[in-house]
Design an enzyme around this catalytic site. Structure first.
Site, PDB file in Angstrom:
ATOM      1  N   LYS A  36      28.382  -8.141  26.651  1.00  0.00           N
ATOM      2  CA  LYS A  36      28.268  -9.403  27.398  1.00  0.00           C
ATOM      3  C   LYS A  36      29.544 -10.231  27.356  1.00  0.00           C
ATOM      4  O   LYS A  36      29.900 -10.864  28.336  1.00  0.00           O
ATOM      5  CB  LYS A  36      27.061 -10.208  26.905  1.00  0.00           C
ATOM      6  CG  LYS A  36      27.130 -10.590  25.442  1.00  0.00           C
ATOM      7  CD  LYS A  36      25.777 -11.094  24.929  1.00  0.00           C
ATOM      8  CE  LYS A  36      25.899 -11.509  23.477  1.00  0.00           C
ATOM      9  NZ  LYS A  36      24.594 -11.755  22.852  1.00  0.00           N
ATOM     10  N   ARG A 131      15.046 -18.130  17.241  1.00  0.00           N
ATOM     11  CA  ARG A 131      15.448 -17.929  18.621  1.00  0.00           C
ATOM     12  C   ARG A 131      14.336 -17.059  19.212  1.00  0.00           C
ATOM     13  O   ARG A 131      13.185 -17.443  19.117  1.00  0.00           O
ATOM     14  CB  ARG A 131      16.869 -17.336  18.732  1.00  0.00           C
ATOM     15  CG  ARG A 131      17.493 -17.635  20.109  1.00  0.00           C
ATOM     16  CD  ARG A 131      18.898 -17.083  20.293  1.00  0.00           C
ATOM     17  NE  ARG A 131      18.917 -15.631  20.452  1.00  0.00           N
ATOM     18  CZ  ARG A 131      20.008 -14.927  20.712  1.00  0.00           C
ATOM     19  NH1 ARG A 131      21.184 -15.519  20.834  1.00  0.00           N
ATOM     20  NH2 ARG A 131      19.944 -13.602  20.848  1.00  0.00           N
TER      21      ARG A 131
HETATM   22  C1  LIG Z   1      24.751 -11.198  21.632  1.00  0.00           C
HETATM   23  C2  LIG Z   1      23.684 -10.407  21.039  1.00  0.00           C
HETATM   24  C3  LIG Z   1      24.016  -9.358  20.160  1.00  0.00           C
HETATM   25  C4  LIG Z   1      25.437  -9.088  19.706  1.00  0.00           C
HETATM   26  O1  LIG Z   1      25.842 -10.096  18.843  1.00  0.00           O
HETATM   27  P1  LIG Z   1      27.274 -10.060  18.096  1.00  0.00           P
HETATM   28  O2  LIG Z   1      27.230 -11.190  17.157  1.00  0.00           O
HETATM   29  O3  LIG Z   1      28.288 -10.212  19.187  1.00  0.00           O
HETATM   30  O4  LIG Z   1      27.363  -8.727  17.443  1.00  0.00           O
HETATM   31  C5  LIG Z   1      22.980  -8.596  19.656  1.00  0.00           C
HETATM   32  N1  LIG Z   1      21.697  -8.844  19.997  1.00  0.00           N
HETATM   33  C6  LIG Z   1      21.337  -9.825  20.836  1.00  0.00           C
HETATM   34  C7  LIG Z   1      19.906 -10.035  21.168  1.00  0.00           C
HETATM   35  C8  LIG Z   1      22.325 -10.652  21.383  1.00  0.00           C
HETATM   36  O5  LIG Z   1      21.971 -11.649  22.204  1.00  0.00           O
END
Ligand SMILES: *Cc1c(COP(=O)(O)O)cnc(C)c1O
Length: 372
Positions: A36, A131
């Site tokens: 992302k 969350r």
């Molecule tokens: C963004 C996200 C990740 C990745 O997180 P990082 O801290 O960049 O490794 C993993 N799982 C979910 C649900 C996310 O939203």
């Protein structure tokens, strides 16, 4: 060269990803490369895949569509709960999605049936960060309902910590999550994916603690910026400078350190300016601003300090008088600065594929995240 620009070193990203893939493989954990922050950039996606990630994950269907347009055929998961208004695109573009709402999964089932597809569903479980997630007590009944929905394949469970309340993944909550996987398997048969979390899980995963049923992590920031995300410590052996932001000086003048006139509000909250004694110092303006980047997430090179930013001006103080108009300044970035810079249409993205100059031994630091 064009400015502002993100210089993106694909070899360093490849190195970071393959080190983490190898270390976690020894713990029985596969890595989903999270795209992302880089908007599904095909160069970066191919780099992650060649480093051995088992699948890709993105929070936004638009990025997943962009990857599919670039002929990415690897499994892709939508790691944010789909919007009801997007279920048709989701079942066509994503192999599976993370879900917490039966109303959404029911619509995914209808959309998948219409498209003559099967859509995978991972149920996210709330472990305390508040969350996304189904409360553990509600998980068995949700699984039972999902298993009955046509064209839906229940693929497993997931958890996400440290993103909202800062709750750390540790031996206790990960063991509780693994026990939930055990009880789902005992009642409903084996599950494929037990996805324990994100980059904040690395300390736990590499600590030697029991991994139990957990067989997957979803990693973004740790691969891209080389640090774990609980204390923003550099991960030994990873590069923290795969991304750098280069901006150009458009004004460089010796000016008084104090403003004059009646002081009211500014357009943007100011960076706490360093306290300089009255006098004159060189200050420079760079063609870069809030519209391009999170200025608080920029790390200036030695001798330069960020004084403030507005929509499209970045003001810096210099220890020397040698900065001139046209000079390029290179910054390190936090995750927050990175995502905004990647998303800005005003910032060129320059992929550097060449051999990696070994900067691993240099004293590079992770940049502390700014938390509101
Ligand atoms: C963004 C996200 C990740 C990745 O997180 P990082 O801290 O960049 O490794 C993993 N799982 C979910 C649900 C996310 O939203």
């Amino acid at each position: 060269m064009t400015a502002p620009r993100l210089d993106i070193n694909l070899s360093k990203i490849h190195h970071n990803a393959s080190v983490l893939v190898d270390k976690l493989a020894q713990r029985g954990i596969s890595v989903t490369g999270v795209t992302k922050a880089v908007l599904g950039s095909p160069d970066i996606v191919n780099t992650l895949l060649s480093a051995g990630v088992s699948s890709l994950g993105d929070a936004r269907i638009e990025n997943i569509e962009a990857m599919r347009r670039q002929y990415v055929t690897a499994p892709i998961m939508l790691i944010r709960s789909p919007m009801l208004s997007q279920v048709d695109e989701v079942v066509r573009q994503a192999d599976l999605s993370f879900n917490t709402e039966l109303a959404v999964i029911t619509q995914l089932s209808h959309a998948a049936r219409e498209a003559k597809l099967t859509h995978g569903v991972v149920l996210m479980v709330e472990l305390g960060d508040l969350r996304e997630g189904i409360l553990p007590a509600d998980l068995p009944s949700t699984v039972r309902t999902v298993l009955r929905l046509p064209n839906i394949h229940f693929r497993g469970i997931g958890a996400n910590l440290a993103c909202h309340s800062g709750v750390s993944p540790d031996a206790d909550n990960m063991a509780a999550f693994s026990a939930l996987a055990d009880s789902i398997e005992a009642n409903f048969g084996s599950i494929e994916l037990v996805s324990g979390g994100n980059s904040a899980n690395l300390n736990w995963a590499l600590s030697g603690a029991k991994t139990g049923k957990i067989n997957n992590l979803r990693l973004g920031e740790s691969i891209l910026l080389g640090c774990e995300t609980l204390c923003r410590q550099k991960i030994e052996g990873l590069y923290t400078d795969a991304f750098t932001l280069v901006a150009e000086v458009i004004e460089a003048k010796i000016k008084p350190t104090r403003p004059w006139g009646h002081i009211a509000q500014t357009a943007f909250p100011s960076v706490t300016p360093a306290a300089y004694p009255d006098g004159n110092r060189l200050r420079a303006i760079l063609a870069l601003g809030h519209q391009d980047v999170d200025p608080l997430g920029l790390k200036a090179p030695p001798g330069l300090r960020l004084l403030g930013a507005s929509g499209d001006h970045l003001i810096i103080d210099s220890d020397t008088d040698s900065l001139v108009v046209g000079a390029e300044i290179t910054f390190g970035l936090t995750y927050s600065a990175l995502i905004r810079a990647m998303t800005s249409p005003f910032i060129a993205k320059v992929m550097q594929a060449g051999a990696v100059k070994n900067t691993l031994s240099q004293k590079t630091e992770c940049h502390p995240a700014i938390r509101a």
